[in-house]
Design an enzyme around this catalytic site. Structure first.
Site, PDB file in Angstrom:
ATOM      1  N   HIS A 306     -18.467  15.019  -6.120  1.00 29.13           N
ATOM      2  CA  HIS A 306     -18.748  15.358  -7.518  1.00 29.13           C
ATOM      3  C   HIS A 306     -20.002  16.224  -7.552  1.00 29.13           C
ATOM      4  CE1 HIS A 306     -20.653  14.283 -11.522  1.00 29.13           C
ATOM      5  NE2 HIS A 306     -19.486  14.746 -11.896  1.00 29.13           N
ATOM      6  N   ASN A 307     -20.007  17.243  -8.427  1.00 28.05           N
ATOM      7  CA  ASN A 307     -21.175  18.141  -8.503  1.00 28.05           C
ATOM      8  C   ASN A 307     -21.610  18.584  -7.099  1.00 28.05           C
ATOM      9  OD1 ASN A 307     -21.178  17.833 -11.263  1.00 28.05           O
ATOM     10  ND2 ASN A 307     -22.938  16.462 -11.333  1.00 28.05           N
ATOM     11  N   GLU A 336     -16.128  20.098  -6.079  1.00 28.32           N
ATOM     12  CA  GLU A 336     -16.194  20.455  -7.497  1.00 28.32           C
ATOM     13  C   GLU A 336     -17.081  21.676  -7.691  1.00 28.32           C
ATOM     14  OE1 GLU A 336     -16.769  18.265 -11.778  1.00 28.32           O
ATOM     15  OE2 GLU A 336     -18.238  17.804 -10.238  1.00 28.32           O
ATOM     16  N   ASP A 338     -18.633  23.888 -11.038  1.00 28.23           N
ATOM     17  CA  ASP A 338     -18.793  24.087 -12.485  1.00 28.23           C
ATOM     18  C   ASP A 338     -19.118  25.558 -12.735  1.00 28.23           C
ATOM     19  OD1 ASP A 338     -18.486  21.399 -12.606  1.00 28.23           O
ATOM     20  OD2 ASP A 338     -20.448  20.932 -13.423  1.00 28.23           O
ATOM     21  N   HIS A 351     -25.051  23.036 -13.272  1.00 24.28           N
ATOM     22  CA  HIS A 351     -24.725  21.968 -14.213  1.00 24.28           C
ATOM     23  C   HIS A 351     -25.142  22.443 -15.593  1.00 24.28           C
ATOM     24  CE1 HIS A 351     -24.483  17.672 -15.604  1.00 24.28           C
ATOM     25  NE2 HIS A 351     -23.452  17.746 -14.779  1.00 24.28           N
ATOM     26  N   GLU A 385     -14.234  23.250 -12.923  1.00 19.06           N
ATOM     27  CA  GLU A 385     -14.570  22.958 -14.315  1.00 19.06           C
ATOM     28  C   GLU A 385     -14.939  24.294 -14.944  1.00 19.06           C
ATOM     29  OE1 GLU A 385     -17.849  20.440 -16.808  1.00 19.06           O
ATOM     30  OE2 GLU A 385     -16.937  19.421 -15.099  1.00 19.06           O
TER      31      GLU A 385
END
Length: 767
Positions: A306-307, A336, A338, A351, A385
Site C-alpha cells: 500500500h502506498n 500501488e 497514486d 499522497h 489510483e
C-alpha cells in the site's frame, strides 16, 4: 587476530589496499547537502568508517555484511538530480539490507569510484559465499577486534571481562578466569590468535548438543553413518533417501577430511549441521517454487503493498522510486501508485493533498520495467489510483506502453473473453494494470466502442476505494472536500488508459449476492480494512466463496496517517488475495507478511488451501470443523536454549538482556494462541530454558508460527530482541535452530534459538 576475510581472501588486491588507505568523497543527501567525508576500510576487512576530517574519531561506520549491493552511476533520485553537476562515472550508491537509507557517494575521479565499487562488490560477494564455519570464525574475529582496546593483537583478562559484558555474558569472575587460564597455553597472561579461539570454544560449549550427540553415539566421540541415519529418522523425521542424505550432510558439514572419508560425523560436524540451513526449522524444499502455479489468480494469496511510493508516513513522508525497488526485491507482486496531474503536463505520484514529496509517474514506470522480475518471474499487478485529467491519463497510457513494451498486458492471453482468471504461470513476465475501465472487456475484444459509465457510477466507485472512517479533522475535511470537487470536475476515463485494463477492472462492491449476479471474474473490488472486518464478522463464509472466483484487495483505512499496519491474518482467513500493507513500516504485521510469503520460493504467490478455492465451500474461519477435520493437529515445542542474542539497541552500557521466548500461533480465531518461557537473568549469550509447550491447531494450512525473543523488564514494557515467523506447513520436525531476524526483518547472525519440534497429525477418527 587477523580478520578471516583479510587473511583468507583479501591479500594482493589493489582495490582493497587502496580502500584501506582511505579516500575523500562527497556524501550526498540532496541537491543542497553534499559534504566531504573521509572513507576508509578498516584492517578487519569488514568495516567501513568515515569522518569529516582525515584525523580524529570516526563519525560513523557500517559493516560489509549490512550491504546488499552497490549501484554504479546515477542510479538514485538524488544522484540523478545532480547529473549535470557530477559525471556518472564518479557516482555510486551503497544499498543496505532492510529499511536503512541508501548511501549516495561521489568520488574524486572515475578511477577512485571504480576502486570502491569493485572493492565493495568483492567484499559483499565474499560475505555471501561464506560457509557456516567461516561465518562463525568471522564473528569471533569481530569480537576480538572490538575488545582489543590497545590494538596490540592480544587480550588481557581485563579486556576479556569487558568482552564478556559486550557479548551479553554475566559470568562469575572465578569461572571466567579459569577459562582464560585454560586458553592461555603460552602462559603469557594474554590471549592471542588460536588462544582466543580456544577461549571462545570453551565459552560456547554446547552441552545440550553434546548430550543429544551422545544419545546416538556408541562411543560418545563420533556418529557412524548408521548412527547418524538413526538420528535423522528418529528425531528429524527424515524418511526418504536417508542414507544418501546422511552422506551428503557429512560431506557438507564435517570439518575433518579423515572423518569425512570414513563417513563419520564428529561433534563439531554435528553442531555445524544443526546450525546450518539443513538444520533450520524452515523446510528447505519450500525455499523454491513448489506449489501448483497453474490455478486462476484468485486462488493465490498475492504479496501486495500500500502506498508503495512512500518511505515514511503518509502526511509528510518522502516519496521515492526506492519504495518500489525495495518492495519488488522482497517479492511484492501488487504495487500501488497514486497518480495526479503534474504542473509540467506530465503525471506525478504522491499522497494527494498532503505534504509528501512528489515523483514523476515516468520514473515509477521506468523503475518497474527494470526491477519487476528480478525476484520473481510471476506477474506484477500495478494498482492505479487515478486522479488525473483525461489529457494526463493519455500520457500515463503512452508512458506505460512506451516504457514497458511487451511486458504490459493490454489484451487477454488468448484473445477471448475469459470465463475465469488466467494463472500466474500463464502470466509470467507480464505487468497487469488494476484500475477503472469504461464498459466491458467483451466490447474491446469484439471491436465495439467502449461504453462510458454514468458519472454517478464512477463517483460510487471512487468513494468505495477511498473510504475513510471516524471523525474528520479540519485538515481531513478540507482534503475530502477537494476530492469531492475533483470528482465533479472529472467526467470520464481516458479511453487509451481504459483499454490497458484487462483482468483487474475495479468495480464498486454492493454485496456478495450482487457481485455473483452482475460481475465478471476479471472484475474486482477493494475494501478498507474496517469494511473487510465487518464482512468477515457478518458473512465470513460468503467472503470465502466470493474470493474463490474473484479478486479482492484490502487496504489500510485513511486514519493510519503514520503508515501503521493492520493485522493481515483475518483477511487471509477468508481468502482475500491482495492484502495490502505499508511495507515501509516494520513491526509484527510485516513479520507475519514476510512469514507467509517466505514459502514457495518467495515468488510473491502462495496457493490458497483447497477448501478456499471452491465457490461452494462451507469453510468459515469461525467454524474450522466445517472443512471436515474431526481432530486438531498437535504441535509440541521444547525451547531448549539461545545463542548469542543481540543487545537491545540504545541500551545502557554494560547492560545484559534477561531473555524470554514467546511462541505465537496466528490463524483462524480458534487456533490463535500465545505461550512464553520464563525469563533468564543476565544471559543473552547462552541462556537455557528447557521448557515444553503444546498447541492445538484446527486449520494448520492457514496458521503461522512466530517466535519472539524479548528482554524482560518488570518495571516497563519488554524490549524486542529478535523474531522469526514461518508458515506452520513449512515447519520441520526434530532438533532445529531458529535464526533470528531484527525488527527490520534482516538477519542478526549468529543469534539463534535451539528447539525441538514434534508435530502430531490429526487422526481421522474421533476420540
Amino acid at each position: 587476530m587477523t580478520s578471516v576475510l583479510y587473511s583468507a581472501r583479501l591479500q594482493l588486491d589493489e582495490n582493497l589496499e587502496r580502500m584501506q588507505e582511505g579516500a575523500m568523497m562527497r556524501k550526498v543527501k540532496s541537491r543542497n547537502w553534499k559534504k566531504q567525508r573521509y572513507f576508509m576500510l578498516k584492517e578487519d576487512g569488514m568495516t567501513i568508517w568515515y569522518k569529516s576530517k582525515m584525523s580524529g574519531k570516526a563519525k560513523s561506520a557500517f559493516s560489509v555484511s549490512d550491504v546488499e549491493t552497490v549501484r554504479e552511476g546515477h542510479q538514485s533520485e538524488v544522484l540523478q538530480s545532480l547529473a549535470e553537476e557530477f559525471p556518472s562515472e564518479c557516482c555510486f550508491t551503497v544499498v543496505f539490507h532492510g529499511r536503512r537509507s541508501n548511501l549516495d557517494l561521489i568520488a574524486g575521479s572515475a578511477e577512485e569510484a571504480q576502486c570502491w565499487i569493485q572493492g565493495l562488490r568483492r567484499l559483499v560477494e565474499i560475505v555471501m559465499n561464506m560457509d557456516q564455519r567461516e561465518k562463525i570464525d568471522q564473528w569471533i574475529c569481530d569480537w576480538f577486534l572490538k575488545a582489543d582496546k590497545d590494538k596490540d593483537g592480544r587480550m588481557n583478562f581485563k579486556e576479556v571481562q569487558h568482552l564478556l559484558r559486550m557479548m551479553n555474558v554475566d559470568m562469575n569472575e572465578d569461572h571466567a578466569f579459569r577459562l582464560f587460564q585454560m586458553a592461555d597455553k603460552s602462559e603469557s597472561g594474554t590471549l592471542e590468535g588460536e588462544e582466543f579461539v580456544l577461549f571462545y570454544k570453551a565459552l560456547t560449549q554446547r552441552d545440550e548438543v553434546l548430550e543429544i550427540f551422545q544419545q546416538y553415539s556408541e562411543d560418545g566421540k563420533k556418529l557412524t553413518l548408521l548412527e547418524f541415519v538413526d538420528f535423522l529418522q528418529q528425531e528429524q523425521m527424515e524418511v526418504d533417501g536417508t542414507d544418501e542424505l546422511a552422506m551428503e550432510l557429512i560431506d557438507r558439514y564435517e570439518p575433518s577430511e579423515t572423518a569425512k572419508a570414513r563417513h563419520i560425523l564428529s561433534i563439531d560436524g554435528f553442531l555445524m549441521y544443526l546450525c546450518s540451513p539443513d538444520g533450520s526449522i524452515f523446510n528447505l524444499e519450500h525455499r523454491k517454487v513448489f506449489q501448483n502455479m497453474s490455478q486462476p489468480l484468485c486462488h493465490y494469496f498475492i504479496s501486495s503493498s500500500h502506498n508503495t511510493y512512500l518511505m515514511e508516513d503518509q502526511l509528510r513522508g518522502q516519496s521515492s522510486v526506492e519504495g518500489y525497488i525495495r518492495a519488488l526485491k522482497r517479492g511484492c507482486r501488487c504495487l500501488e501508485v497514486d497518480c495526479w496531474d503534474g504542473s509540467n503536463g506530465e503525471p506525478i505520484v504522491y499522497h494527494g493533498h498532503t505534504f509528501t514529496s512528489k515523483i514523476p509517474f515516468r520514473d515509477v514506470v521506468t523503475t518497474l520495467e527494470k526491477y519487476a522480475f528480478r525476484a520473481s518471474d510471476y506477474p506484477v499487478i500495478l494498482s492505479i489510483e487515478n486522479h488525473c485529467s483525461i489529457q494526463q491519463q493519455d500520457i500515463m497510457a503512452q508512458q506505460l506502453k512506451g516504457i514497458l513494451g511487451e511486458k504490459l498486458l493490454t489484451t487477454t492471453i488468448d484473445g477471448r473473453v475469459p470465463v475465469q482468471l488466467p494463472s500466474p504461470e500463464e502470466l509470467k513476465g507480464k505487468i497487469i494494470l488494476k484500475g477503472k475501465k469504461t464498459g466491458y472487456l467483451e466490447d474491446c475484444l469484439n471491436g465495439q466502442p467502449d461504453e462510458v459509465p454514468e458519472q454517478e457510477d464512477l463517483e460510487e466507485e471512487e468513494e468505495e476505494e477511498e473510504e475513510e472512517e471516524g471523525p474528520e479533522t479540519e485538515e481531513e475535511a478540507l482534503r475530502n472536500e477537494d476530492k469531492r470537487k475533483e470528482k465533479k470536475a472529472k467526467q470520464s476515463i481516458s479511453t487509451e488508459l481504459s483499454n490497458c485494463i484487462v483482468y483487474c477492472k475495479s468495480v464498486p462492491f454492493c454485496s456478495f449476492q450482487h457481485s455473483r449476479r452482475h460481475y465478471k471474474p476479471y472484475e474486482m473490488s477493494s475494501f478498507t480494512e474496517s469494511k473487510a472486518r465487518k464482512l468477515i464478522r457478518d458473512t465470513g463464509n460468503d467472503f470465502v466463496r466470493h474470493n474463490a472466483w474473484q479478486l479482492s484487495r484490502i487496504f489500510p483505512h485513511g486514519l493510519r496517517t503514520d503508515s501503521s499496519n493492520y493485522n493481515p491474518q483475518a483477511m487471509w482467513n477468508v481468502g482475500c488475495q491482495m492484502v495490502a500493507l505499508n511495507f515501509q513500516t516494520a513491526g509484527a504485521e510485516m513479520d507475519l507478511y514476510d512469514g507467509l510469503f517466505s514459502q514457495n520460493g518467495g515468488c510473491g504467490y502462495v496457493l490458497k488451501p483447497s477448501f478456499m478455492r471452491d465457490p461452494e465451500t462451507n469453510f468459515s474461519p469461525e467454524n474450522p470443523q466445517s472443512i471436515g477435520n474431526k481432530n486438531p493437529l498437535t504441535l509440541t515445542i521444547k525451547v531448549i536454549s539461545g545463542q548469542q542474542l543481540p543487545k537491545v539497541p540504545n541500551s545502557k552500557e554494560g547492560s545484559i538482556v534477561d531473555p524470554l521466548v514467546r511462541m505465537e500461533i496466528h490463524g483462524v480465531p480458534g487456533d490463535s494462541a500465545k505461550q512464553e518461557t520464563k525469563y533468564i537473568d543476565n544471559n543473552g549469550f547462552n541462556p537455557q530454558w528447557g521448557e515444553s509447550f503444546r498447541f492445538q491447531v484446527w486449520v494448520p494450512e492457514l496458521a503461522l508460527l512466530r517466535f519472539v525473543v524479548e528482554d524482560y523488564d518488570k518495571a516497563s514494557r519488554n524490549d524486542f530482541v529478535g523474531q522469526y515467523t514461518l508458515p506452520l506447513t513449512s515447519v520441520k520436525s526434530g532438533y532445529r535452530h531458529i535464526h533470528l531476524l531484527s525488527k527490520d526483518g534482516t538477519r542478526v547472525p549468529p543469534a539463534s534459538l535451539f528447539v525441538h519440534i514434534h508435530i502430531q497429525e490429526p487422526s481421522s477418527e474421533t476420540d
